[in-house]
Design a protein around this motif. Sequence first.
Motif, short mmCIF file in Angstrom:
data_model
loop_
_atom_site.label_atom_id
_atom_site.label_comp_id
_atom_site.label_asym_id
_atom_site.label_seq_id
_atom_site.Cartn_x
_atom_site.Cartn_y
_atom_site.Cartn_z
N GLY A 5 0.77 7.73 -6.19
CA GLY A 5 -0.11 8.94 -5.65
C GLY A 5 0.39 10.13 -6.47
O GLY A 5 -0.47 10.94 -6.64
N ALA A 47 0.75 -1.15 -0.01
CA ALA A 47 -0.10 0.22 0.01
C ALA A 47 0.85 1.26 0.17
O ALA A 47 0.58 2.21 -0.85
CB ALA A 47 -0.81 -0.01 0.98
N VAL A 48 1.87 1.22 0.61
CA VAL A 48 2.98 2.49 0.93
C VAL A 48 3.59 2.57 -0.45
O VAL A 48 3.82 3.83 -0.99
CB VAL A 48 3.88 2.37 2.07
N LEU A 55 5.11 12.46 -0.66
CA LEU A 55 5.27 11.24 -1.38
C LEU A 55 6.63 11.27 -2.12
O LEU A 55 7.26 10.29 -2.41
CB LEU A 55 4.16 11.33 -2.69
N SER A 90 -2.02 13.62 -7.76
CA SER A 90 -1.89 14.76 -6.99
C SER A 90 -2.06 16.00 -8.17
O SER A 90 -1.48 16.01 -9.12
CB SER A 90 -0.62 14.62 -6.40
N LEU A 149 1.21 4.01 -2.96
CA LEU A 149 0.92 5.48 -2.34
C LEU A 149 1.85 6.32 -2.91
O LEU A 149 1.57 7.54 -3.54
CB LEU A 149 0.53 5.56 -1.02
#
Length: 264
Positions: A22, A14-15, A62, A26, A18
């Motif tokens: 991500g 998940a990290v 991020l 953004s 992201l």
Amino acid sequence: MTRRGVVGLVLLVAVFALAFAGPFISPWRWYEIDFTAFGRGPSARHWLGTTQSGRDVFALTLRGAQKSLVIGLLAALLSTGVAAVVGTVAGFVGGLLDRALMWGVDLLLVLPPLLVVAVLAPGGGWAMLAPVLAAFMWMLTARVVRAMTLSAREREYVLAARFAGVSASRAIVRHVLPQVASLLIVDASLTAGVAIIAEGGLSFLGLGVRPPDVSLGTIIADGRGSVATWPFMSAAGLLVLIVLAVNLLGDGLRDVLDPLRDGR
């Protein structure tokens, strides 16, 4: 895999998702400055607010996570690789080469890592930070690998291979490395967490990633004036989450791969 290992794996995936996916969702890039919003809180325009210099905290965090993850994982892989080579060669070959390699290990163990890293600090070149970190993280693992190799080389099938004329390198790859593979896998996962923390600490002190680039350590350093700031909380929280995920995964792998674990 144990429940802890599964939780760690899910968190780590998940990290990664992201950190690397991500930026595509953004509305801001990490290097862009909003001259109409300096030090603002979260809003529809800036999801986690902005820094005092007007950069978007979400995008910046991020970017920092990307650097910390890449540096930490590269350092772990390099460290484990060096430990595997040095430990197996020293244990299998023995003699003068073994003594020379172990002398080098002892020498590195007594050197102050922070002082040496400060001297060798790559001046912001993050790609060189991983080898610098790895250079001080492999010695203890190499000693354990050497001890396991000393035991493995006396086994009947290894002795038979040597008497049959199998080269030392082939014997190490085919017969010794499989014996230490579980140790190396666990070591790589746990070392990654240590490397990520080390990178964050060095960047916090100005010895790691340096402006204009960022890592989680530099973001935490910029927000250290107040722990209640959004840059500090987002970077520190993500750093804790990454280290937690890596350690849970490492513990899970150790429980699965350790032949002496309970419930065998």
